[in-house]
Design an enzyme around this catalytic site. Structure first.
Site, PDB file in Angstrom:
ATOM      1  N   TYR A 118      40.346  33.788  61.360  1.00 16.75           N
ATOM      2  CA  TYR A 118      40.899  33.135  62.550  1.00 16.75           C
ATOM      3  C   TYR A 118      39.782  32.499  63.353  1.00 16.75           C
ATOM      4  O   TYR A 118      38.599  32.792  63.161  1.00 16.75           O
ATOM      5  CB  TYR A 118      41.666  34.141  63.427  1.00 16.75           C
ATOM      6  N   CYS A 119      40.163  31.576  64.263  1.00 18.68           N
ATOM      7  CA  CYS A 119      39.212  31.067  65.249  1.00 18.68           C
ATOM      8  C   CYS A 119      39.966  30.845  66.552  1.00 18.68           C
ATOM      9  O   CYS A 119      40.723  31.731  66.967  1.00 18.68           O
ATOM     10  CB  CYS A 119      38.438  29.842  64.762  1.00 18.68           C
ATOM     11  N   ASN A 120      39.804  29.676  67.178  1.00 19.75           N
ATOM     12  CA  ASN A 120      40.382  29.513  68.523  1.00 19.75           C
ATOM     13  C   ASN A 120      41.766  28.880  68.525  1.00 19.75           C
ATOM     14  O   ASN A 120      42.076  28.058  69.372  1.00 19.75           O
ATOM     15  CB  ASN A 120      39.439  28.709  69.405  1.00 19.75           C
TER      16      ASN A 120
END
Lengths: 164, 144
Positions: A118-120
Site C-alpha cells: 500500500y501507499c497513500n
C-alpha cells in the site's frame, strides 16, 4: 412508441449486448478470477516473469487477511512518511530504496508469502510499482491495497507511529 | 450521392470521432487489469464492477467507433457515444470535485498521466460532436 425511436433503442441495446458478450468472453478468465477475489492464475505460477500486475484488494479484504495473519503488509512510502504513521504491523519498503533493501527483504520473507502493498491511497501509484518489482523478485502472491493508509486510518483500524 | 457542405462536416466528424473511439478502445483491449485499476482510482464502483466495466467498455468504444466510420447504424452509434461521453464527463467532474489526483484512464498513455480537468475539457467537444452527428444523421432520414 414511434418506430424510429423503437429501432434506435433496439440498435443501442444490440450494440451494448454485443460489446458485453465480446468483453466478457475476451476477459472470461480474469473476470471469474476477479469475481471470486482471486489473483489471475498467471500470478501464481512460479515463473518470476509474470505479466499480470498485482490485483487490487479492498479495505475489508485487507483487514481480514491481516487479522488472520495470512498476509504481510508492505508500506511503499518514504521512511519519513512511514514514521509519521502506518498500518499496524507494516514493513517499510520504500519504492526508492528497493535496490538496497531487497536482499534483506527476500532473506526474511519467503517467496510464497502473501504480500499486500500500500501507499497513500488511490492517487498513489507507488504501491503498484513496488508490487511489480516484488513480482519480478519472484513473489507469486502480490496484491495492492489501493485505499492505502488514508482509507485504513479513516476506517479507524489499527495504526502505528506518529503523533495521531 | 452529392456531397453537400453539411454532409462533408458530418462525414469528417464521423471519421474523427469514430477514429478517436476506435483508438481508445483498441489500446485498452489488451490491458484490462490496468484499465480496471484506472477505473478503481475513481473510487466509484464496487470491486468487481471495475473489472466488468474494464472488460466491456473498450469493446463498446471500438464497436461504436467502427460503426461511425463505416456509416452503418450511425444514429445508434452516435447515441451510444453521446451517452458514454456524458458518463465520462460526470465521472471526471466527480473526480475533480473530490480532488482525486488520478489519471483519467481515457487512453493507455505510457508517459505522463492525464489529469481529470484536462480529460474533462477534452471530452466536451467529443460530446458536442456525437450530439451533432446524432442530430444531422436524423435529418438525413432513415440512415440509422
Amino acid at each position: 412508441m414511434k418506430p424510429a425511436i423503437y429501432r434506435l433503442l433496439r440498435d443501442c441495446t444490440l450494440i451494448l449486448l454485443i460489446a458485453s458478450a465480446l468483453g466478457v468472453t475476451w476477459n472470461w478468465r480474469l473476470l471469474t478470477d476477479a469475481f471470486y477475489g482471486k489473483a489471475p492464475s498467471a500470478a501464481q505460477e512460479p515463473a518470476p516473469s509474470t505479466s499480470t500486475p498485482p490485483l487490487p484488494l479492498g479495505l475489508m479484504q485487507v483487514k481480514e487477511f491481516l487479522d488472520r495473519g495470512e498476509a504481510i503488509i508492505v508500506d511503499a512510502r518514504s521512511p519519513e512518511t512511514f514514521a509519521k504513521g502506518h498500518i499496524m504491523g507494516a514493513r517499510s519498503l520504500p519504492l526508492g530504496e528497493t535496490e538496497r533493501l531487497f536482499p534483506e527483504f527476500t532473506r526474511t520473507v519467503p517467496k510464497d508469502a502473501m504480500l499486500i502493498v500500500y501507499c497513500n491511497g488511490f492517487g498513489c501509484h507507488d504501491s503498484m510499482e513496488l508490487g511489480k518489482k516484488l513480482q519480478q523478485e519472484g513473489y507469486g502472491q502480490v496484491f495492492v491495497y489501493e485505499g492505502g493508509y488514508p482509507e485504513w486510518r479513516d476506517a479507524g483500524y489499527p495504526i502505528a507511529g506518529g503523533e495521531r | 450521392m452529392t456531397v453537400l457542405p453539411t454532409n462533408r462536416l458530418l462525414f469528417l466528424l464521423r471519421l474523427g470521432l469514430g477514429g478517436i473511439f476506435v483508438y481508445a478502445g483498441a489500446v485498452k483491449l489488451f490491458d484490462t487489469v490496468g484499465f480496471a485499476g484506472s477505473i478503481a482510482a475513481y473510487q466509484t464502483l464496487p470491486y468487481f464492477g471495475n473489472y466488468l466495466v474494464a472488460a466491456i467498455l473498450p469493446w463498446l468504444e471500438l464497436i461504436c467507433g467502427l460503426l461511425l466510420i463505416s456509416g452503418f447504424r450511425i444514429r445508434p452509434a452516435a447515441a451510444m457515444l453521446t451517452g458514454l461521453n456524458t458518463v465520462f464527463i460526470l465521472f471526471l467532474a466527480s473526480a475533480m470535485l473530490r480532488g482525486l489526483d488520478i489519471d483519467c484512464g481515457c487512453f493507455r498513455e505510457t508517459a505522463a498521466k492525464t489529469p481529470p480537468w484536462l480529460a474533462f475539457v477534452r471530452d466536451l467537444p467529443l460530446l458536442a460532436a456525437s450530439i451533432y452527428i446524432f442530430i444531422s444523421a436524423e435529418r438525413k432520414g432513415s440512415q440509422g
